[in-house]
Motif scaffolding. Structure first.
Motif: not given
Length: 76
Positions: A1-16
């Motif tokens: 199930m997909a997780s919802q992102l918000s503006e608070d997530d801008v700048g977080k590291s992204v991993y494959d």
């Protein structure tokens, strides 16, 4: 199930889904977010421009306090 992102997530590291850091969350949209590629990341899939790629919310596996983890083929 997909997780919802918000503006608070801008700048977080992204991993494959293999645990490799591929960049950061650059902008959150209604459909998902834009991935800003990390320095030295070799891109084998196309995007909106050379520095960012749209990621659909269906490709987000998990969102934690400090990272976003992707799964699958990163459909934009």
């Amino acid at each position: 199930m997909a997780s919802q992102l918000s503006e608070d997530d801008v700048g977080k590291s992204v991993y494959d889904d293999d645990g490799n850091e591929v960049g950061t969350v650059d902008e959150v949209t209604d459909e998902g977010f834009f991935l800003r590629f990390g320095e030295g990341v070799e891109v084998t899939w196309g995007g909106a421009d050379e520095d960012r790629y749209p990621i659909g919310s269906g490709s987000v596996a998990d969102v934690t306090a400090d990272r976003v983890t992707l799964e699958g083929d990163f459909e934009g």
